[in-house]
Design an enzyme around this catalytic site. Structure first.
Site: not given
Ligand code: AMP
Length: 412
Positions: A8, A95, A184, A212, A214, A216, A245, A286, A288, A336-337, A388
């Site tokens: 990627n 990708r 995505h 999804h 993340g 994004g 965004r 972020d 968190r 989401g996870e 992915e």
């Molecule tokens: P991804 O683009 O799928 O890697 O997701 C990244 C984003 O997931 C980060 O910017 C965080 O905002 C969010 N993230 C990761 N762990 C957590 C968590 N325990 N609680 C809330 N958001 C999280």
């Protein structure tokens, strides 16, 4: 022979993984950062990520371009292992973000395919050129292997015209290839298939809404294994509120800012794509950090979370309407996870739609697919870790086994 090297390649980074397309188990994962810049580094993890026995090594390197980055990746495999020569690689899977209207699935890399990816650079100027640079560097480094491209947009090419068109002047839309492409796609298709498997149903009998979430974020309505609508459009700006965004916004805001704030196109692009979303509303990109600020009583964080989940609920409602029967709502990707707070806010008060989550199940942390639905829910709510790289490896093998069945589409 089902090991695939997945690459990627972004503008200043290159991620790689050797993954078994059958089992999804990764033998090595790596990341090269700051390509073309000073102070680059390579992080190489031998063994399945997060599993016992995984070893991580970090090197300070300078990679002037993608060719050097690929050479450094090869050096990491040779010096840190596993040796690629022993991995019996079946192919390399790449990708690519934008496949336009020509690619409804993965394809073997040919000169024609590279030309089309290049032609689509106008639509994805930050992504397609570095994606292509990564392909060409890898072709030089591994000339004897098959190279396959998996497009982020391909899964959404099944959208009906009513979902893929904007109500824009048809001649202008046609001339400039303006339509809703969606992104995505590898994640949405992987997660939708995992959901069907978990529910014990065939893909063709399963309707799901995939969220999804993340950095994004996009939502997709999947009917019988095919995307019928998705929240991102011509670019990844449309749809849900994201890390930086805006998501959906009246396009007239751009006109207004241009006329009354004297902002130029690049400034507005930067504002909408990089200085808005959660960052622009709460000061934190972020999730968190947003949640931490909200727990401390910060009103901007409360508004940000409210905007974020309200937008999600609007998409959920509209996809329920277009899908009719829905088997599951699926949360995936970083937020989401991992965020029970976001899941709870999104799904609360939806009992009248046959949906709801169990607060205790929502808080449980365990690997794999999780059903967090409340006892009475008719529609399941699932948490499914996306993967992915595995999906790219799986689609790469499909092409390697039957290349003739995966051709670019004729021009519409
Ligand atoms: P991804 O683009 O799928 O890697 O997701 C990244 C984003 O997931 C980060 O910017 C965080 O905002 C969010 N993230 C990761 N762990 C957590 C968590 N325990 N609680 C809330 N958001 C999280």
């Amino acid at each position: 022979m089902t090991n695939v090297l997945v690459i990627n390649s972004g503008s200043s980074s290159l991620k790689y993984q050797v993954v078994d397309a059958t089992t999804g188990i990764a033998a090595a994962t790596g990341l090269i950062e700051r390509i073309g810049l000073a102070g680059g580094r390579l992080i190489h993890e031998r063994g399945a990520a997060g599993r016992s026995g995984a070893e991580t090594t970090e090197w300070q390197i300078d990679a002037a371009d993608h060719t050097v980055a690929v050479e450094q990746m090869q050096r990491a495999f040779t010096e840190l292992g596993p040796d690629l020569a022993d991995m019996d690689l079946a192919a390399i899977g790449h990708r690519v973000v934008q496949g336009g209207a020509r690619f409804g699935g993965p394809v073997l890399v040919t000169e024609e395919v590279k030309q089309i990816i290049d032609d689509l650079a106008d639509l994805a100027p930050l992504h397609n050129p570095p994606n292509l640079a990564g392909i060409e560097a890898a072709q030089r480094a591994f000339p004897d292997l098959d190279h396959v491209v998996v497009f982020d947009t391909a899964f959404h090419l099944s959208m009906p015209a009513r979902a893929s068109n904007y109500a824009l002047n048809a001649a202008v839309a046609r001339q400039y290839r303006i339509r809703r492409y969606g992104f995505h796609g590898t994640s949405h298709s992987y997660v939708a298939r995992q959901a069907a498997q978990f529910l014990g149903k065939r893909d063709s009998d399963t309707n799901v809404i995939v969220l999804h979430l993340g950095n994004g974020a996009s939502a997709t309505a999947v009917a019988g294994g095919a995307s019928i609508d998705t929240s991102m459009g011509l670019t990844p700006l449309e749809g849900l509120v994201m890390g930086t965004r805006t998501g959906d916004i009246d396009p007239a805001v751009a006109l207004y800012l241009s006329r009354h704030a004297g902002m130029g196109i690049d400034e507005i692009d930067d504002l909408f794509n990089r200085r808005s979303g959660m960052l622009g509303v709460t000061g934190h990109q972020d999730m968190r950090d947003v949640i931490e600020a909200w727990e401390a009583g910060n009103p901007d964080a409360e508004l940000g979370l409210d905007l974020y989940t309200y937008r999600l609920r609007k998409y959920l409602g509209s996809y329920l309407a277009v899908l009719g029967r829905v088997d599951a709502v699926v949360f995936t990707a970083g937020i989401g996870e991992n965020s029970p707070d976001i899941r709870l806010r999104t799904m609360s008060g939806l009992d009248h739609l046959g949906m709801g989550i169990d607060p205790a199940r929502n808080l449980e942390r365990k690997p794999g697919v999780r059903d967090i639905s409340s006892e009475s829910a008719r529609v399941r709510t699932l948490v499914i870790p996306t993967n992915e790289e595995w999906e790219i490896a799986r689609q790469t093998m499909e092409v390697v086994l039957a290349p003739g069945e995966h051709e670019p589409r004729a021009l519409p």
